[in-house]
Design a protein around this motif. Structure first.
Motif, short mmCIF file in Angstrom:
data_model
loop_
_atom_site.label_atom_id
_atom_site.label_comp_id
_atom_site.label_asym_id
_atom_site.label_seq_id
_atom_site.Cartn_x
_atom_site.Cartn_y
_atom_site.Cartn_z
N HIS A 1 0.81 -1.21 0.00
CA HIS A 1 0.00 0.00 0.00
C HIS A 1 0.85 1.26 0.00
O HIS A 1 0.46 2.27 -0.61
CB HIS A 1 -0.98 -0.06 1.17
CG HIS A 1 -1.75 -1.35 1.17
ND1 HIS A 1 -2.48 -1.77 0.07
CD2 HIS A 1 -1.86 -2.33 2.09
CE1 HIS A 1 -3.02 -2.95 0.33
NE2 HIS A 1 -2.65 -3.31 1.54
N ASN A 2 2.01 1.23 0.64
CA ASN A 2 2.91 2.39 0.57
C ASN A 2 3.39 2.61 -0.86
O ASN A 2 3.41 3.74 -1.37
CB ASN A 2 4.10 2.20 1.50
CG ASN A 2 3.73 2.34 2.96
OD1 ASN A 2 2.63 2.76 3.30
ND2 ASN A 2 4.65 1.97 3.83
N CYS A 3 3.81 1.53 -1.53
CA CYS A 3 4.27 1.65 -2.91
C CYS A 3 3.11 2.04 -3.84
O CYS A 3 3.33 2.76 -4.82
CB CYS A 3 4.90 0.35 -3.38
SG CYS A 3 6.55 0.08 -2.72
N GLY A 4 1.92 1.57 -3.52
CA GLY A 4 0.76 1.99 -4.32
C GLY A 4 0.56 3.49 -4.26
O GLY A 4 0.29 4.14 -5.28
N PRO B 1 -4.11 2.46 -2.61
CA PRO B 1 -5.08 2.16 -3.67
C PRO B 1 -5.46 0.69 -3.65
O PRO B 1 -4.61 -0.18 -3.47
CB PRO B 1 -4.33 2.53 -4.96
CG PRO B 1 -2.88 2.44 -4.60
CD PRO B 1 -2.78 2.80 -3.15
N ARG B 2 -6.74 0.44 -3.84
CA ARG B 2 -7.21 -0.95 -3.95
C ARG B 2 -6.91 -1.51 -5.33
O ARG B 2 -6.65 -2.70 -5.49
CB ARG B 2 -8.72 -1.03 -3.65
CG ARG B 2 -9.26 -2.44 -3.55
CD ARG B 2 -10.64 -2.48 -2.92
NE ARG B 2 -11.64 -1.84 -3.76
CZ ARG B 2 -12.27 -2.45 -4.77
NH1 ARG B 2 -11.97 -3.69 -5.07
NH2 ARG B 2 -13.17 -1.82 -5.47
N PHE C 1 1.08 6.05 -7.42
CA PHE C 1 -0.04 6.94 -7.77
C PHE C 1 0.44 8.38 -7.87
O PHE C 1 0.06 9.11 -8.79
CB PHE C 1 -1.15 6.81 -6.72
CG PHE C 1 -2.30 7.76 -6.94
CD1 PHE C 1 -3.28 7.48 -7.87
CD2 PHE C 1 -2.38 8.96 -6.23
CE1 PHE C 1 -4.34 8.37 -8.09
CE2 PHE C 1 -3.41 9.84 -6.43
CZ PHE C 1 -4.40 9.55 -7.36
N LEU C 2 1.27 8.81 -6.92
CA LEU C 2 1.79 10.18 -6.97
C LEU C 2 2.64 10.41 -8.21
O LEU C 2 2.52 11.45 -8.87
CB LEU C 2 2.61 10.45 -5.71
CG LEU C 2 1.81 10.61 -4.41
CD1 LEU C 2 2.72 10.56 -3.20
CD2 LEU C 2 1.00 11.91 -4.42
#
Length: 425
Positions: free
Chosen positions: A268-271, A418-419, A275-276
């Protein structure tokens, strides 16, 4: 769900009514108790309740959705470091209390590093320390790269579009953590299903407890089975330590659980980081044009991303302690720190709400501080570097396949991200 507008209004309940005890003598102007729900935040938005609390003062008081009473909250960088590194604040003492908290379940296990104070903490950490050293991670790197390359090969073979979470960001950390821990391939999917439910706030306490029973029962069987092993994976190290009498079986199980769950954070951190990059062209350009300087940018993203909902685990003051602004935390009262807030302290990070790739120095608190600094920090950093570098290098035209506002985000969870992350190239 309490709305954002009411989430940061003062509680109408007298502060003295919480189980945390009466107000300190002479503190007539003590901050009101603020209700802090787990908001359903989209994208990488910073929690508005936390932002309000930071503006109100370096030390405030909060009430979270579960547990009892209220707790102090430290948001200033200096105070966060003090609370997390001062033996006068105890994690072990929390296990005897129903402190206000986010998680619907609260069942601390003997042996868990998260709830250990010194000198127990060092005793418990010693058997598994060898699995997470810099040297161990260097030896792991080729195998981790092999796993990641195979996943990206599959994405390229199948062609766009692809969901990066489903195809890469989720299976890669699961596989790597499973190999470090020593989880047999046949058991990895069910272990992942348990860990995913444990970090979720959906399903309530019953679902979480069912998942914890499943996971910890499996861990118990695995530690017993590895008692005579000479392997270097975590379950082998723990099984051998139990056989030598260095730690108890229950302690070994308590040690393994949080490490097994920790792989979820990398996904989730890498997601959030990707995204950024995918929504900020200048950030993506920087990463592509100066690949040798990606490390400091990743540190800045680790500082900036709002990786969790509300706060983590509390501590109890064992004696009266005065923080930097003169606030006295009386003995027996619970205290939380916010690493997210500490990472946005303008006294340490000028222009803290901006992502500044060249920020130097950058003493962020993304992996914690003090005794409870993340055991798997070196592993998490290795996985993050490999994921970002491999995806950017092998998919030079990587971009979102949907408008940014259509990316779906995880709901009712303690770890944000992100899911799905649909991309094309």
């Amino acid at each position: 769900m309490t709305t954002e507008s009411t989430a940061s209004t003062p509680s109408t309940e007298p502060a003295e009514s919480g189980t945390a005890g009466p107000l300190p003598t002479g503190c007539e102007a003590a901050p009101p108790v603020r209700d802090w729900p787990a908001l359903e935040l989209a994208g990488t938005d910073f929690d508005p309740v936390l932002a309000d609390l930071m503006r109100e003062g370096p030390v405030t008081r909060i009430r979270l959705p579960q547990g009892e009473g209220w707790a102090w909250l430290a948001t200033r960088y200096e105070d966060v470091r003090t609370v997390t590194n001062d033996p006068r604040f105890s994690r072990a003492e929390v296990t005897r209390r129903q402190v206000t908290r986010l998680a619907p379940h609260f069942n601390p296990r003997p042996g868990s590093l998260a709830w250990a104070d010194q000198p127990d903490h060092n005793r418990l950490r010693k058997p598994l320390a060898g699995a997470f050293t810099v040297g161990a991670m260097k030896r792991l790197r080729p195998r981790a790269q092999e796993v990641l390359d195979a996943l990206v090969d599959g994405v390229l073979r199948d062609g766009p579009p692809a969901d990066l979470v489903e195809r890469v960001l989720e299976p890669f950390p699961i596989t790597v953590v499973s190999e470090v821990m020593g989880v047999p391939e046949a058991d990895r999917e069910r272990v992942h299903a348990w860990t995913r439910q444990i970090i979720s706030t959906s399903g309530g306490a019953e679902a979480a407890e069912t998942a914890k029973r499943g996971l910890y029962g499996w861990i118990t069987e695995t530690v017993r089975a590895r008692a005579g092993s000479t392997g270097e994976d975590v379950y082998a190290l723990l099984g051998a330590a139990v056989a030598r009498g260095e730690i108890g079986e229950e302690e070994a199980v308590g040690l393994a659980g949080p490490l097994q769950i920790g792989g979820e954070a990398v996904t989730h951190n890498c997601g959030q980081m990707l995204f950024l990059m995918l929504t900020r062209p200048e950030l993506m350009a920087r990463m592509r044009e100066r690949p040798a300087e990606r490390g400091p940018v990743l540190d800045e993203l680790l500082r900036w991303i709002p990786h969790r909902s509300t706060v983590g685990l509390a501590r109890i003051a064992l004696e009266d302690v005065e923080l930097s602004d003169g606030t006295r935390i009386p003995a027996g009262e619970p205290v939380y720190v916010s690493y997210l807030a500490g990472n946005r302290d303008p006294a340490v990070f000028p222009d803290p709400d901006r992502i500044l790739p060249d920020r130097d120095p950058n003493p962020h608190l993304a992996f914690g501080h003090g005794t409870h600094y993340c055991t798997g920090a070196v592993l998490a950093r290795l996985q993050t570097e490999l994921l970002v570098n491999t995806l950017l290098d092998r998919l030079p035209a990587l971009r979102l396949a949907v408008p940014a506002e259509d990316v779906q985000w995880r709901r009712r969870t303690m770890i944000r991200g992100p899911r799905t992350l649909p991309v094309t190239w």
